[in-house]
Motif scaffolding. Sequence first.
Motif: not given
Length: 417
Positions: A239, A293, A382
Amino acid sequence: MSAAPVDRRAWSVLIVSTLAFTVCFMVWMMFGVIGIPIKKQLGLNATEFGLLTAMPVLTGSLVRVPLGIWTDRYGGRVVMALLMLVTVPAIWLMAYATQYWHFLVIGLFVGLAGGSFSVGTPYVARWFPKSRQGMAMGVYGAGNSGSAVNKFVAPVLLVSFGWAMVPQVYAAIMAGTVVLFWLFSHSDPRHLVTSNVSFGDQLKALKDPRVLKYCQYYSIVFGGYVALALWMVQYYVGEFGLDIRVAALLAACFSLPGGVLRAIGGVLSDKYGAHKVTWWVMWVSWICLFLLSYPQTDFTIMTLDGAKTFHLGLNVYAFTGLLAVLGVAWAFGKASVFKYISDDYPQNIGAISGIVGLAGGLGGFILPILFGALLDLTGVRSSAFMLMYGVVWVSLIWMYWTEVRRTDVMGRGAQPA
């Protein structure tokens, strides 16, 4: 009123058992770091990587129930020492694995180390009076910090000597821990539970709605902790594009408080009760997971001056901060769930803790695989947090209908059932 006296041997048992559990957990979480170069070496996709990291968690979960029962019958000292001893050859052999199925099979045997939780929990609890069992189980449970120790030790060994050095060093550490544990632990025949109850009879406890509920809670605070501890290093690398050593260090910001602060959760559970602590844990988890999230998003809107693009998403600092808060909450939650057990099942701690531990461990096994499958399916990293967010909703609803409506949690009178 003064606290009940504690045998000097009890403190020795607690300290050396916590050390043993820390080492076992460090070994159990090994794939969270060495899995990254193995994934590259074997060309694995996200789902295969999830299965690789989760494989030790499977056996560590499945053996928890029988280990809890054997601890009741034969004593924690013998069971813990034998458990650690049988894992040493498998840890060493990991260094010589070359194919995917080698890692999966050897991982099953390495995973036995994860069953140590169901041995140590009843073992240390019975050395302390009921008023201090939450503290004792919380301190022992702080051995979860072995996950963070793995993130400090494994990357250094990996970068310096290659990933194969990690299992070799871990095998030597485990062997040394067996010796220390045997020298400084103790046995008390009064702690043995003499019973003719069979394994099947013990599993009948699953018919108790309270046990099922505690299993669900623990699948979040422990299962989720294990899953994210295994998943976060590669998440940071993918990420945010970080080096594996930096990624492991930041991931430890979740793993370390998630393990060490379990002891404080035990003390809080003794003082305020298991229910109140667990209720607040679930709400903090809900908030953190909602924010975690949200994927990295670029969106474009039309303005008077034409199209403008905005970026919305967590940077590495905000992400790590939320993850650390989540780790603290789950540390408290792991202790509070077992306070429920010591309160409700004082004569059957070993078997019930084994069942609840099994549920938590299975959560830790299934979730990394689902994380990988969701990543392969959606391409959104996520999505792992989205899944956990939904699971927390289940606990909040279940807890509200079975406990909160009848309990004074917010400082107001309880509603009638």
